[in-house]
Design an enzyme around this catalytic site. Structure first.
Site, PDB file in Angstrom:
ATOM      1  N   GLU A  52       0.709  -1.176  -0.037  1.00  0.00           N
ATOM      2  CA  GLU A  52      -0.038  -0.151  -0.172  1.00  0.00           C
ATOM      3  C   GLU A  52       0.834   1.095   0.069  1.00  0.00           C
ATOM      4  O   GLU A  52       0.568   2.191  -0.724  1.00  0.00           O
ATOM      5  CB  GLU A  52      -1.034  -0.032   1.226  1.00  0.00           C
ATOM      6  N   CYS A  75      -2.758  -3.770   7.156  1.00  0.00           N
ATOM      7  CA  CYS A  75      -2.543  -4.047   8.273  1.00  0.00           C
ATOM      8  C   CYS A  75      -2.791  -2.842   9.188  1.00  0.00           C
ATOM      9  O   CYS A  75      -2.909  -1.909   8.810  1.00  0.00           O
ATOM     10  CB  CYS A  75      -1.083  -4.423   8.477  1.00  0.00           C
ATOM     11  N   ALA A 154      10.096 -36.399  -8.131  1.00  0.00           N
ATOM     12  CA  ALA A 154       9.931 -36.728  -9.754  1.00  0.00           C
ATOM     13  C   ALA A 154      10.147 -38.203  -9.991  1.00  0.00           C
ATOM     14  O   ALA A 154      10.714 -38.893  -9.241  1.00  0.00           O
ATOM     15  CB  ALA A 154      11.003 -35.951 -10.451  1.00  0.00           C
ATOM     16  N   ASP A 200      23.661 -38.977  -2.965  1.00  0.00           N
ATOM     17  CA  ASP A 200      23.932 -38.198  -4.277  1.00  0.00           C
ATOM     18  C   ASP A 200      24.840 -36.930  -3.752  1.00  0.00           C
ATOM     19  O   ASP A 200      25.453 -36.053  -4.718  1.00  0.00           O
ATOM     20  CB  ASP A 200      22.578 -37.370  -4.348  1.00  0.00           C
TER      21      ASP A 200
END
Length: 370
Positions: A52, A75, A154, A200
């Site tokens: 704002e 706020c 994945a 890894d």
């Protein structure tokens, strides 16, 4: 343009703060006068002026009597910045159009009330679903004090995260992997298990130019992490937390890791592993509002069973690996009956090159350990 279109502009602005505002929300604001946009802004960085105030500062003419579109209720309390409602009232804004109500107990309707008491018209709930979704992390954290955990993996179309040899580079294509890097930038921390580190030797950093590295959290009950691992070697450059069991961590190893720049958090153990619920409370107290969980099947099962996972991101590659011993995203003991499954809801799917991302929310149920 109408209220919905101006709010979409504010949403697009808010998203520019992604990765930089935590533990504060992402917020965008647009100021319109006589059908013209005269100011716009967003919350750019934690601790800096809110959307704002940035929008008001950018105005090309007096905002008196103008309409402000803002994605989250302004706020009304003092924090790192003064209350935004004060700035709105002082600027003479005539009307405020709001997307989301702020669940922060310090605000929660009080901002709207103050605006109305000072003669400012208020319209609420414009594009509320989209605005709420933008700040799902903030909404969860501000109400619970716990990190919003996203479990990511994945896998192939037959549900494998690696070949039976352990080879996993790469399951998905470059576009999907770049999307993962955006998630590492978005969320405050990234969490993996010691099994992933030993297998890894990853860096677990964000590789987007200008991106923000997440805080690395390694679940390592017995503090097995090698001193020459990439995680430890870069601990002075990238904030690193090692979570270990109180009864397993050796003082000598702790000291060596702390000298290397790591922080050690000691938790109770549950079934021979870290108490993940206790760990979430500890991380929440450190203002870690979100975690991208990139673990293996063992840690993923423990996270689900403990009830800490809020969302699942499954990157799906059009490949088949086979192999009864090939790793899967969620292992552990598993469920005994279909009726005991962890349920997901509000699923969406997007295409990323040849791959797909399926994103779902976790349904709260009786499986929680707490």
């Amino acid at each position: 343009m109408n209220d919905t279109e101006y709010m979409r502009m504010a949403l697009e602005l808010a998203q520019k703060g992604c990765g930089f505002t935590a533990p504060n929300p992402m917020v965008g604001a647009v100021i319109v006068k006589d059908g013209r946009v005269i100011g716009q802004g967003f919350h750019e960085t934690y601790g800096q002026p809110h959307a704002e105030r940035n929008a008001l500062a950018s105005c090309t003419e007096s905002p008196k009597g103008a309409v402000m579109y803002v994605t989250l209720e302004p706020c009304c309390h003092y924090g790192k910045q003064p209350p935004c409602v004060n700035a709105v009232i002082e600027a003479g804004i005539g009307k405020v159009v709001i997307g989301s109500a702020d669940p922060n107990p310090l605000v929660s309707g009080k901002g709207v009330q103050i605006l109305r008491e000072h003669g400012v018209q208020v319209t609420e709930n414009v594009l509320r679903e989209e605005c709420d979704r933008l700040n799902e992390v903030f909404f969860y954290y501000i109400q619970t004090g716990l990190p919003f955990v996203v479990m990511k993996y994945a896998m192939t179309m037959d549900g494998k995260i690696a070949a039976y040899t352990g080879d996993s580079k790469w399951i998905t294509g470059e576009i999907a992997r770049n999307h993962v890097q955006q998630q590492r930038h978005r969320y405050t921390a990234i969490m993996a298990g010691i099994g992933t580190v030993l297998a890894d030797d990853p860096l677990l950093t964000c590789r987007i130019p200008g991106g923000k590295n997440p805080i690395r959290v390694i679940c390592d009950t017995k503090l097995k992490i090698p001193l020459n691992s990439q995680i430890v070697a870069t601990a002075r450059q990238v904030p690193t937390i090692l979570a270990a069991g109180k009864h397993y961590a050796e003082k000598q190893k702790q000291d060596a890791l702390e000298r290397a720049g790591c922080r050690i958090l000691l938790t109770d153990e549950k079934d021979g592993h870290l108490d993940l619920c206790q760990l979430m409370n500890m991380l929440g107290e450190e203002q870690i509002d979100s975690i991208l969980l990139e673990g293996g099947g063992t840690l993923h099962w423990a996270a689900l069973k403990s009830g800490i996972v809020r969302k699942v991101q499954a990157y799906l590659a059009p490949k088949l690996f086979g192999g009864k011993d090939a790793k899967t995203p969620v292992e552990g003991a598993g469920i005994a009956a279909v009726a005991d499954a962890f349920s997901l809801k509000n699923s969406t799917m997007i295409r990323l090159g040849d791959d797909f991302l399926i994103e779902s929310e976790v349904v709260d149920d009786v499986h929680r350990d707490y």
